[in-house]
Design a protein around this motif. Structure first.
Motif, PDB file in Angstrom:
ATOM      1  N   ALA A  90       4.346   0.647  -3.467  1.00  0.00           N
ATOM      2  CA  ALA A  90       5.365   1.692  -3.621  1.00  0.00           C
ATOM      3  C   ALA A  90       4.899   2.748  -4.620  1.00  0.00           C
ATOM      4  O   ALA A  90       5.121   3.944  -4.434  1.00  0.00           O
ATOM      5  N   ALA A  91       4.214   2.301  -5.669  1.00  0.00           N
ATOM      6  CA  ALA A  91       3.706   3.226  -6.681  1.00  0.00           C
ATOM      7  C   ALA A  91       2.667   4.168  -6.088  1.00  0.00           C
ATOM      8  O   ALA A  91       2.608   5.350  -6.434  1.00  0.00           O
ATOM      9  N   GLY A  92       1.858   3.640  -5.170  1.00  0.00           N
ATOM     10  CA  GLY A  92       0.864   4.466  -4.489  1.00  0.00           C
ATOM     11  C   GLY A  92       1.519   5.617  -3.749  1.00  0.00           C
ATOM     12  O   GLY A  92       1.032   6.749  -3.782  1.00  0.00           O
ATOM     13  N   LYS A  93       2.644   5.314  -3.124  1.00  0.00           N
ATOM     14  CA  LYS A  93       3.365   6.369  -2.397  1.00  0.00           C
ATOM     15  C   LYS A  93       4.008   7.365  -3.347  1.00  0.00           C
ATOM     16  O   LYS A  93       4.314   8.491  -2.964  1.00  0.00           O
ATOM     17  N   LEU A  94       4.237   6.944  -4.582  1.00  0.00           N
ATOM     18  CA  LEU A  94       4.869   7.839  -5.561  1.00  0.00           C
ATOM     19  C   LEU A  94       3.839   8.592  -6.400  1.00  0.00           C
ATOM     20  O   LEU A  94       4.206   9.388  -7.257  1.00  0.00           O
ATOM     21  N   ALA A  95       2.550   8.335  -6.155  1.00  0.00           N
ATOM     22  CA  ALA A  95       1.506   8.976  -6.972  1.00  0.00           C
ATOM     23  C   ALA A  95       1.587  10.501  -6.882  1.00  0.00           C
ATOM     24  O   ALA A  95       1.604  11.192  -7.909  1.00  0.00           O
ATOM     25  N   GLU A  96       1.646  11.008  -5.671  1.00  0.00           N
ATOM     26  CA  GLU A  96       1.715  12.466  -5.501  1.00  0.00           C
ATOM     27  C   GLU A  96       3.072  13.015  -5.971  1.00  0.00           C
ATOM     28  O   GLU A  96       3.102  14.009  -6.685  1.00  0.00           O
ATOM     29  N   PRO A  97       4.182  12.365  -5.612  1.00  0.00           N
ATOM     30  CA  PRO A  97       5.463  12.818  -6.173  1.00  0.00           C
ATOM     31  C   PRO A  97       5.465  12.861  -7.711  1.00  0.00           C
ATOM     32  O   PRO A  97       6.071  13.757  -8.305  1.00  0.00           O
TER      33      PRO A  97
END
Ligand SMILES: [Zn+2]
Length: 123
Positions: free
Chosen positions: A78-85
């Motif tokens: 989930a953190a990977g998906k939030l990296a760009e955000p």
């Protein structure tokens, strides 16, 4: 002379004036269709809040990846998906004058920065 550039409300990057915006430049808020669709969601506001909290303590700099991990409650995927955000959140804070983005101790342009960066309170 073209008007002053603006900052995208979603990604925090500079929006350079373009001829196609000649008539409605005042209304332009996003740099792209993707950013307009994305806007600023609840999770984006949380990322900003956690980032701000981290940089508000003393003189610490925050890594957006750590902020993403915290907001994802330690879930690495989930953190990977939030990296760009998280990086977008950092740029929005810069646009509001609340933070600056640094690489190897030097303040860098949030619209141009590539690779890993840290965020610190504006000095
Ligand atoms: Zn944008």
């Amino acid at each position: 002379m073209p008007p002053e550039p603006k900052t995208c409300r979603s990604c925090g990057r500079r929006i350079e004036w373009r001829k196609k915006w000649e008539r409605d430049w005042e209304q332009v808020q996003y740099c792209s269709t993707a950013c307009r669709r994305r806007g600023v969601a609840e999770v984006d506001v949380r990322l900003e809040a956690v980032l701000l909290e981290r940089i508000s303590r003393g003189r610490t700099a925050a890594d957006p990846a750590d902020v993403a991990l915290a907001v994802a409650d330690g879930d690495a995927a989930a953190a990977g998906k939030l990296a760009e955000p998280a990086r977008r959140a950092a740029r929005r804070l810069v646009a509001r004058g609340e933070a600056e983005i640094v690489q190897r101790g030097k303040v860098v342009d949030p619209s141009m920065v590539k690779g890993a960066f840290e965020v610190r309170r504006r000095r």
